[in-house]
Write a protein that holds these residues in place. Structure first.
Motif, PDB file in Angstrom:
ATOM      1  N   UNK A  98       2.675  50.786  20.493  1.00  0.00           N
ATOM      2  CA  UNK A  98       3.422  51.469  21.561  1.00  0.00           C
ATOM      3  C   UNK A  98       2.490  51.869  22.702  1.00  0.00           C
ATOM      4  N   UNK A  99       1.288  52.335  22.345  1.00  0.00           N
ATOM      5  CA  UNK A  99       0.332  52.757  23.377  1.00  0.00           C
ATOM      6  C   UNK A  99      -0.078  51.584  24.262  1.00  0.00           C
ATOM      7  N   UNK A 100      -0.297  50.436  23.659  1.00  0.00           N
ATOM      8  CA  UNK A 100      -0.666  49.245  24.422  1.00  0.00           C
ATOM      9  C   UNK A 100       0.486  48.849  25.346  1.00  0.00           C
ATOM     10  N   UNK A 101       1.706  48.854  24.828  1.00  0.00           N
ATOM     11  CA  UNK A 101       2.869  48.489  25.645  1.00  0.00           C
ATOM     12  C   UNK A 101       3.046  49.477  26.801  1.00  0.00           C
ATOM     13  N   UNK A 102       2.827  50.766  26.535  1.00  0.00           N
ATOM     14  CA  UNK A 102       2.939  51.779  27.587  1.00  0.00           C
ATOM     15  C   UNK A 102       1.916  51.518  28.687  1.00  0.00           C
ATOM     16  N   UNK A 103       0.701  51.167  28.277  1.00  0.00           N
ATOM     17  CA  UNK A 103      -0.324  50.879  29.275  1.00  0.00           C
ATOM     18  C   UNK A 103       0.061  49.662  30.116  1.00  0.00           C
ATOM     19  N   UNK A 104       0.623  48.636  29.497  1.00  0.00           N
ATOM     20  CA  UNK A 104       1.065  47.456  30.249  1.00  0.00           C
ATOM     21  C   UNK A 104       2.176  47.829  31.234  1.00  0.00           C
ATOM     22  N   UNK A 105       3.073  48.711  30.805  1.00  0.00           N
ATOM     23  CA  UNK A 105       4.144  49.165  31.691  1.00  0.00           C
ATOM     24  C   UNK A 105       3.572  49.932  32.887  1.00  0.00           C
ATOM     25  N   UNK A 106       2.644  50.828  32.618  1.00  0.00           N
ATOM     26  CA  UNK A 106       2.019  51.595  33.703  1.00  0.00           C
ATOM     27  C   UNK A 106       1.290  50.681  34.683  1.00  0.00           C
ATOM     28  N   UNK A 107       0.606  49.670  34.168  1.00  0.00           N
ATOM     29  CA  UNK A 107      -0.057  48.706  35.050  1.00  0.00           C
ATOM     30  C   UNK A 107       0.973  47.932  35.877  1.00  0.00           C
ATOM     31  N   UNK A 108       2.107  47.602  35.247  1.00  0.00           N
ATOM     32  CA  UNK A 108       3.180  46.911  35.957  1.00  0.00           C
ATOM     33  C   UNK A 108       3.766  47.758  37.076  1.00  0.00           C
ATOM     34  N   UNK A 109       3.916  49.052  36.839  1.00  0.00           N
ATOM     35  CA  UNK A 109       4.431  49.960  37.869  1.00  0.00           C
ATOM     36  C   UNK A 109       3.468  49.990  39.052  1.00  0.00           C
ATOM     37  N   UNK A 110       2.185  50.068  38.774  1.00  0.00           N
ATOM     38  CA  UNK A 110       1.197  50.054  39.859  1.00  0.00           C
ATOM     39  C   UNK A 110       1.237  48.729  40.614  1.00  0.00           C
ATOM     40  N   UNK A 111       1.335  47.636  39.883  1.00  0.00           N
ATOM     41  CA  UNK A 111       1.304  46.308  40.510  1.00  0.00           C
ATOM     42  C   UNK A 111       2.558  46.027  41.328  1.00  0.00           C
ATOM     43  N   UNK A 112       3.734  46.383  40.799  1.00  0.00           N
ATOM     44  CA  UNK A 112       5.002  46.027  41.435  1.00  0.00           C
ATOM     45  C   UNK A 112       5.636  47.165  42.225  1.00  0.00           C
ATOM     46  N   UNK A 113       5.036  48.353  42.206  1.00  0.00           N
ATOM     47  CA  UNK A 113       5.465  49.439  43.067  1.00  0.00           C
ATOM     48  C   UNK A 113       6.533  50.374  42.543  1.00  0.00           C
ATOM     49  N   UNK A 114       7.194  50.014  41.454  1.00  0.00           N
ATOM     50  CA  UNK A 114       8.220  50.907  40.901  1.00  0.00           C
ATOM     51  C   UNK A 114       8.513  50.499  39.460  1.00  0.00           C
ATOM     52  N   UNK A 115       9.104  51.442  38.710  1.00  0.00           N
ATOM     53  CA  UNK A 115       9.518  51.143  37.345  1.00  0.00           C
ATOM     54  C   UNK A 115      10.560  50.027  37.353  1.00  0.00           C
ATOM     55  N   UNK A 116      11.510  50.083  38.262  1.00  0.00           N
ATOM     56  CA  UNK A 116      12.568  49.067  38.328  1.00  0.00           C
ATOM     57  C   UNK A 116      11.979  47.668  38.522  1.00  0.00           C
ATOM     58  N   UNK A 117      11.033  47.538  39.423  1.00  0.00           N
ATOM     59  CA  UNK A 117      10.415  46.226  39.656  1.00  0.00           C
ATOM     60  C   UNK A 117       9.541  45.804  38.474  1.00  0.00           C
ATOM     61  N   UNK A 118       8.799  46.741  37.917  1.00  0.00           N
ATOM     62  CA  UNK A 118       7.926  46.422  36.784  1.00  0.00           C
ATOM     63  C   UNK A 118       8.730  45.969  35.579  1.00  0.00           C
ATOM     64  N   UNK A 119       9.907  46.559  35.375  1.00  0.00           N
ATOM     65  CA  UNK A 119      10.744  46.226  34.220  1.00  0.00           C
ATOM     66  C   UNK A 119      11.211  44.773  34.209  1.00  0.00           C
TER      67      UNK A 119
END
Length: 186
Positions: A98-119
């Protein structure tokens, strides 16, 4: 001098005994250490060590061994058949903590600008099929192409249109795969 050596040995003995009894190191091959601060390369988090290629048969690594047993069996059968045709499967990602997946999500939010885009590319730890061991990412591209064309024979289907490498058991062996979802957000 012998007295100093004897004291040194007595001081080291408990550390050697503890290290020798560790069960964590037995989960993956010698020379692969856990506890890395980088989940991408920490086997205990589902990471794959730098420079290491994993196959579906590398069950000494949690990224492979913690896959759902039915998924693992299907991927191993597909890999065996693909190898007969000159195609090699590499597991580029499997089970993740879960921790690894959370980190990937956080990196995605930074890369794509929002949770919606990262998802669109990364699921939350609660929804990720990697965290539950029900998804595997396969490479290289020729293996993905082979699996997209033949995966249904094993019950394996491409889950997302934007991820050629992401496979899940979504049908019975020999069945028909459902149309891939547009992306991880659905």
């Amino acid at each position: 001098m012998p007295e100093i050596r004897a004291r040194f040995v007595l001081l080291l003995l408990p550390a050697v005994l503890v290290a020798g009894c560790s069960t964590a190191a037995a989960e993956w091959p010698a020379g692969v250490a856990s506890g890395s601060s980088d989940p991408d390369t920490d086997p205990a988090q589902g990471g794959i060590p730098s420079g290491q290629d994993l196959t579906p048969f590398d069950t000494s690594y949690p990224a492979v061994s913690k896959l759902d047993p039915d998924l693992l069996k299907a991927v191993q059968q597909a890999a065996t058949d693909a190898r007969r045709r000159g195609i090699e499967f590499k597991v580029t990602s499997g089970w993740r903590s879960k921790a690894y997946q959370q980190r990937l999500l956080e990196e995605g939010i930074q890369k794509y600008g929002s949770l919606e885009n990262a998802r669109q590319y990364v699921n939350t730890p609660e929804k990720s099929t990697h965290v539950s061991g029900k998804a595997v990412d396969i490479g290289p591209t020729d293996a993905d192409d082979w699996l997209i064309r033949h995966g249904a024979d094993y019950g394996l289907c491409q889950a997302y249109s934007n991820e050629l490498w992401h496979f899940e058991l979504l049908t019975t062996p020999g069945g028909t795969c459902p149309a891939p979802l547009p992306n991880a957000a659905g």
